[in-house]
Design a protein around this motif. Structure first.
Motif, PDB file in Angstrom:
ATOM      1  N   GLN A  94       0.871  -1.496  -0.008  1.00  0.00           N
ATOM      2  CA  GLN A  94      -0.222  -0.110   0.081  1.00  0.00           C
ATOM      3  C   GLN A  94       0.959   1.018  -0.039  1.00  0.00           C
ATOM      4  O   GLN A  94       1.916   1.127   0.244  1.00  0.00           O
ATOM      5  N   PRO A  95       0.212   1.958  -0.761  1.00  0.00           N
ATOM      6  CA  PRO A  95       0.833   3.334  -0.540  1.00  0.00           C
ATOM      7  C   PRO A  95       1.058   4.144   1.050  1.00  0.00           C
ATOM      8  O   PRO A  95       0.858   3.856   1.801  1.00  0.00           O
ATOM      9  N   PRO A  96       2.476   5.006   0.644  1.00  0.00           N
ATOM     10  CA  PRO A  96       2.140   5.625   2.702  1.00  0.00           C
ATOM     11  C   PRO A  96       0.965   6.333   2.715  1.00  0.00           C
ATOM     12  O   PRO A  96       0.676   6.941   2.324  1.00  0.00           O
ATOM     13  N   GLY A  97       2.006   7.257   4.022  1.00  0.00           N
ATOM     14  CA  GLY A  97       0.624   8.557   3.831  1.00  0.00           C
ATOM     15  C   GLY A  97      -0.482   7.927   5.026  1.00  0.00           C
ATOM     16  O   GLY A  97       0.141   6.614   5.948  1.00  0.00           O
ATOM     17  N   GLY A  98      -1.376   7.885   4.858  1.00  0.00           N
ATOM     18  CA  GLY A  98      -2.675   7.892   6.081  1.00  0.00           C
ATOM     19  C   GLY A  98      -2.905   6.493   5.699  1.00  0.00           C
ATOM     20  O   GLY A  98      -3.469   5.687   6.587  1.00  0.00           O
ATOM     21  N   ASN A  99      -2.485   6.213   4.101  1.00  0.00           N
ATOM     22  CA  ASN A  99      -2.791   4.241   4.042  1.00  0.00           C
ATOM     23  C   ASN A  99      -1.522   3.556   4.293  1.00  0.00           C
ATOM     24  O   ASN A  99      -1.692   2.067   3.386  1.00  0.00           O
ATOM     25  N   ARG A 100      -0.095   4.475   4.398  1.00  0.00           N
ATOM     26  CA  ARG A 100       0.350   3.336   4.878  1.00  0.00           C
ATOM     27  C   ARG A 100       0.164   2.074   5.134  1.00  0.00           C
ATOM     28  O   ARG A 100      -0.044   2.237   6.156  1.00  0.00           O
ATOM     29  N   PRO A 101       0.684   0.668   5.027  1.00  0.00           N
ATOM     30  CA  PRO A 101       1.066  -0.353   5.411  1.00  0.00           C
ATOM     31  C   PRO A 101       1.494  -0.448   6.893  1.00  0.00           C
ATOM     32  O   PRO A 101       2.655  -0.202   6.931  1.00  0.00           O
ATOM     33  N   PRO A 102       0.930  -1.344   7.724  1.00  0.00           N
ATOM     34  CA  PRO A 102       1.817  -1.046   8.757  1.00  0.00           C
ATOM     35  C   PRO A 102       3.012  -1.921   8.732  1.00  0.00           C
ATOM     36  O   PRO A 102       3.275  -2.343   8.125  1.00  0.00           O
ATOM     37  N   VAL A 103       4.130  -1.420   9.741  1.00  0.00           N
ATOM     38  CA  VAL A 103       4.956  -2.782   9.758  1.00  0.00           C
ATOM     39  C   VAL A 103       4.744  -3.973  10.891  1.00  0.00           C
ATOM     40  O   VAL A 103       4.358  -3.979  11.840  1.00  0.00           O
ATOM     41  N   ALA A 132      -5.586  17.520  -2.749  1.00  0.00           N
ATOM     42  CA  ALA A 132      -5.770  16.886  -3.402  1.00  0.00           C
ATOM     43  C   ALA A 132      -4.620  15.745  -3.611  1.00  0.00           C
ATOM     44  O   ALA A 132      -4.384  14.448  -3.972  1.00  0.00           O
ATOM     45  N   ALA A 133      -3.858  15.400  -2.906  1.00  0.00           N
ATOM     46  CA  ALA A 133      -2.460  14.976  -2.318  1.00  0.00           C
ATOM     47  C   ALA A 133      -3.446  13.047  -2.514  1.00  0.00           C
ATOM     48  O   ALA A 133      -3.974  13.277  -1.542  1.00  0.00           O
ATOM     49  N   GLU A 134      -2.442  12.813  -2.754  1.00  0.00           N
ATOM     50  CA  GLU A 134      -2.663  11.000  -2.503  1.00  0.00           C
ATOM     51  C   GLU A 134      -2.527  10.544  -0.623  1.00  0.00           C
ATOM     52  O   GLU A 134      -3.145   9.880  -0.203  1.00  0.00           O
ATOM     53  N   TRP A 135      -1.343  11.139  -0.310  1.00  0.00           N
ATOM     54  CA  TRP A 135      -0.501  11.563   0.899  1.00  0.00           C
ATOM     55  C   TRP A 135       0.517  11.850   0.808  1.00  0.00           C
ATOM     56  O   TRP A 135       1.294  12.935   0.258  1.00  0.00           O
ATOM     57  N   THR A 136       0.215  12.682   2.252  1.00  0.00           N
ATOM     58  CA  THR A 136       1.008  13.838   2.607  1.00  0.00           C
ATOM     59  C   THR A 136       2.488  13.085   3.938  1.00  0.00           C
ATOM     60  O   THR A 136       1.628  12.057   4.657  1.00  0.00           O
ATOM     61  N   VAL A 137       3.323  13.167   3.972  1.00  0.00           N
ATOM     62  CA  VAL A 137       4.010  12.515   5.349  1.00  0.00           C
ATOM     63  C   VAL A 137       5.317  14.114   5.348  1.00  0.00           C
ATOM     64  O   VAL A 137       5.874  14.585   4.739  1.00  0.00           O
ATOM     65  N   LEU A 148       5.913  14.004  -7.486  1.00  0.00           N
ATOM     66  CA  LEU A 148       5.953  13.605  -6.033  1.00  0.00           C
ATOM     67  C   LEU A 148       6.939  15.171  -5.282  1.00  0.00           C
ATOM     68  O   LEU A 148       7.774  15.733  -6.133  1.00  0.00           O
ATOM     69  N   THR A 149       6.121  15.523  -4.637  1.00  0.00           N
ATOM     70  CA  THR A 149       6.874  16.930  -4.184  1.00  0.00           C
ATOM     71  C   THR A 149       8.239  17.203  -3.016  1.00  0.00           C
ATOM     72  O   THR A 149       7.556  16.122  -1.999  1.00  0.00           O
ATOM     73  N   LEU A 150       9.059  17.182  -3.497  1.00  0.00           N
ATOM     74  CA  LEU A 150       9.985  16.862  -2.341  1.00  0.00           C
ATOM     75  C   LEU A 150      10.921  17.982  -2.124  1.00  0.00           C
ATOM     76  O   LEU A 150      10.177  19.369  -2.451  1.00  0.00           O
ATOM     77  N   SER A 151      12.153  17.914  -1.683  1.00  0.00           N
ATOM     78  CA  SER A 151      12.842  19.157  -0.938  1.00  0.00           C
ATOM     79  C   SER A 151      13.019  19.759  -2.018  1.00  0.00           C
ATOM     80  O   SER A 151      14.193  18.910  -2.366  1.00  0.00           O
ATOM     81  N   LEU A 152      12.758  21.098  -2.310  1.00  0.00           N
ATOM     82  CA  LEU A 152      13.631  21.589  -3.818  1.00  0.00           C
ATOM     83  C   LEU A 152      13.485  20.648  -5.213  1.00  0.00           C
ATOM     84  O   LEU A 152      14.483  20.804  -5.370  1.00  0.00           O
ATOM     85  N   GLU A 153      12.886  19.202  -4.934  1.00  0.00           N
ATOM     86  CA  GLU A 153      12.671  18.904  -5.796  1.00  0.00           C
ATOM     87  C   GLU A 153      11.509  18.292  -6.090  1.00  0.00           C
ATOM     88  O   GLU A 153      10.604  18.368  -5.247  1.00  0.00           O
ATOM     89  N   ILE A 154      10.816  18.287  -7.456  1.00  0.00           N
ATOM     90  CA  ILE A 154      10.178  17.880  -8.077  1.00  0.00           C
ATOM     91  C   ILE A 154      10.591  16.744  -9.056  1.00  0.00           C
ATOM     92  O   ILE A 154      10.813  16.421  -9.323  1.00  0.00           O
TER      93      ILE A 154
END
Lengths: 374, 181
Positions: free
Chosen positions: A75-84, A278-283, A303-309
């Protein structure tokens, strides 16, 4: 009215160090390199070490990590991120390392301040190995040697004030970083990949983006971050080994030619920020470069990262049609040579900066990247 | 003009190259260190910068001073390295002087290493504030020159400079207060 310079300005006129740090020996070394063709010296690691490191990593992967991968859900990260998960059927690896003591920091009264490095009971140069495990009782798995400083570096620079996370842990099982030092001591630091936070003495602190992406990769979460980290790390190792040499400064590209969908970093950054809902997830993560907590967002394949897309979808293309799936030959035919290239990453200059990057897998573009200067 | 000697060179002979490094090497190293806070990275970046200049001296045409040109290359290289620095070895030098009133062994080592304790406060600033402050205070670039070097609007540079000074005023006063207790 012009603000007068503070008195302490004069103290900054001198050098940061009392001793000379750019020595005649270093000058001589550069002269020798220049005389031999100017190829930069690979200081950190011999090229011959990388195949060996790759073999060790592969062995570690097959023996320790692979069995766990099949236990992980997709599963994707964020709210739907899978448990470890806590896999029950992993054979304990043979690692001759002591168990760790939970890291406890006696924070001063009030809100924590300063950096964690000032309070850690060990020095970074004494760290011999970093492992991760699902719980204090489970098997410990080494973090690849070339990445152990991802964790150590971040821990040292945890800004206790700015990274303090006013959030609860995800409630899912946490990962534990186990840090071994040369004096035979070991320290356990719980880490929650869902919230990207360390648990230190009952308080949570955000880790940086490097730790987050590395752990998505190590835990093999089926997420864009894990996939991106694999490619990014490969490119980094290639660059570290000096495979790509130095940046060729002799030419640069037109701004328009190296846009994505006709837009540069600034335009994309603004547009993606406006569509953050509209983000699918954020962290969240701590951005050490900017000194603030920010969010990684995944919006419509970007994917929006630090000073990088990072553009991960085939929908995104340059004006000349370069996009995911374009072959190396096609890229070269359309753009010409890159200013800096390794097997995995080709970078192009716009103005004085490398701002456009292509990442390759199987000789085809796998990611487009726009970066921004600070 | 300090840069006139270099602006008409088509290549650097050994003597000119050494002169360039003697004149500006420490400045380049210092900026790389202040930006990366890592000794080994500062060494690497300085090496890269001068090898780059050695191969590309014809690109320098005196539109800025040699010093500004070198600082610009150094800054670009440092940012690229930082961007790629997913993991780096942290050395003792990376740990800036702690705030604890009782000096630890590490603190003592840092005091020996840094010429002025104020540098510890500078190194604690976020990078975007740190670079503007140092370019202004140490390298004496104007806000206009900094805006060109960083490719930022001059207003942004002024704003960052103001924030950097404000933070330093606070941090530096705190440090002095602790020193005095």
């Amino acid at each position: 009215m012009k603000e007068p310079n503070p008195q302490w300005y004069t103290r900054l006129k001198g050098n940061p160090h009392a001793r000379k740090t750019f020595t005649p020996e270093k000058i001589r070394q550069i002269e020798l390199l220049a005389a031999s063709g100017g190829k930069r010296q690979a200081r950190r690691r011999s090229l011959l070490l990388w195949p060996a490191a790759a073999l060790v990593s592969a062995a570690v992967f097959l023996i320790f990590v692979f069995p766990i991968l099949e236990q992980q859900s997709n599963q994707p990260p964020g709210g739907n991120r899978p448990p470890v998960d806590h896999p029950d059927d992993i054979a304990p690896p043979v690692i001759d390392q002591p168990a760790g003591n939970l890291l406890e920091i006696d924070f001063p009264e009030g809100e924590p301040q300063g950096t964690l490095g000032e309070l850690l009971p060990f020095k970074s140069e004494d760290v011999t190995e970093v492992e991760w495990l699902h719980s204090a009782e489970s098997a410990a798995i080494p973090i690849p040697v070339e990445r152990k400083y991802t964790v150590i570096n971040d821990l040292y620079w945890v800004n206790l004030d700015k990274t303090l996370a006013r959030t609860e842990a995800s409630g899912n099982p946490q990962t534990i970083f186990r840090i071994h030092t040369s004096n035979g001591r070991s320290w356990d630091i719980p880490y929650d990949v869902e919230t990207n936070t360390y648990d230190i003495s009952g308080q949570r602190f955000y880790a940086n983006d490097a730790v987050l992406m590395m752990m998505h990769n190590v835990l093999d979460l089926e997420s864009p971050l894990a996939a991106w980290d694999r490619v990014k790390e490969k490119a980094r190792l290639e660059q570290e080994s000096n495979e790509g040499g130095s940046v060729d400064e002799s030419f640069q590209y037109d701004f328009e030619q190296l846009t994505v969908g006709g837009k540069d970093y600034e335009s994309w950054s603004k547009e993606l920020a406006e569509s953050a809902d509209a983000a699918e997830w954020t962290v969240s993560y701590y951005n050490d470069l900017l000194g603030e907590v920010q969010q990684i967002r995944f919006v419509a394949g970007a994917l929006t990262l630090s000073l990088e897309i990072i553009f991960t979808s085939e929908d995104y293309r340059t004006p000349d049609g370069i996009g995911i799936g374009t072959t190396r030959e096609e890229v070269t035919e359309i753009l010409g040579p890159a200013n800096l290239s390794t097997e995995t990453k080709w970078s192009y200059k716009v103005g004085d900066y490398l701002k456009f990057h292509l990442y390759f897998e199987d000789d085809k573009v796998a990611y487009l990247s726009l970066t921004q200067t600070m | 003009m300090e840069h006139s000697y270099y602006s008409y060179l088509t290549e650097l002979d050994p003597e000119s190259f050494r002169r360039l490094m003697n004149d500006y090497g420490q400045d380049v190293w210092n900026l790389a260190f202040v930006l990366t806070r890592r000794h080994e990275l500062a060494d690497d970046i300085t090496q890269d910068v001068f090898l780059n200049v050695y191969q590309n001296i014809t690109r320098f045409r005196g539109h800025s001073s040699m010093k500004t040109w070198l600082l610009s290359i150094t800054r670009n290289r440092s940012i690229n390295v930082l961007r790629a620095a997913f993991m780096r070895k942290v050395t003792l030098m990376d740990i800036v002087a702690p705030k604890t009133p009782v000096p630890s062994a590490e603190h003592t080592a840092m005091e020996h290493a840094l010429s002025e304790e104020i540098w510890a406060a500078v190194l604690k600033l976020p990078l975007k504030l740190r670079e503007v402050l140092v370019l202004h205070a140490k390298y004496e670039l104007s806000t206009k020159e900094i805006s060109e070097l960083l490719e930022l609007p001059e207003g942004t540079v002024k704003s960052r400079l103001s924030r950097a000074r404000s933070k330093m005023n606070t941090e530096w006063k705190e440090a002095k207060h602790i020193e005095g207790t």
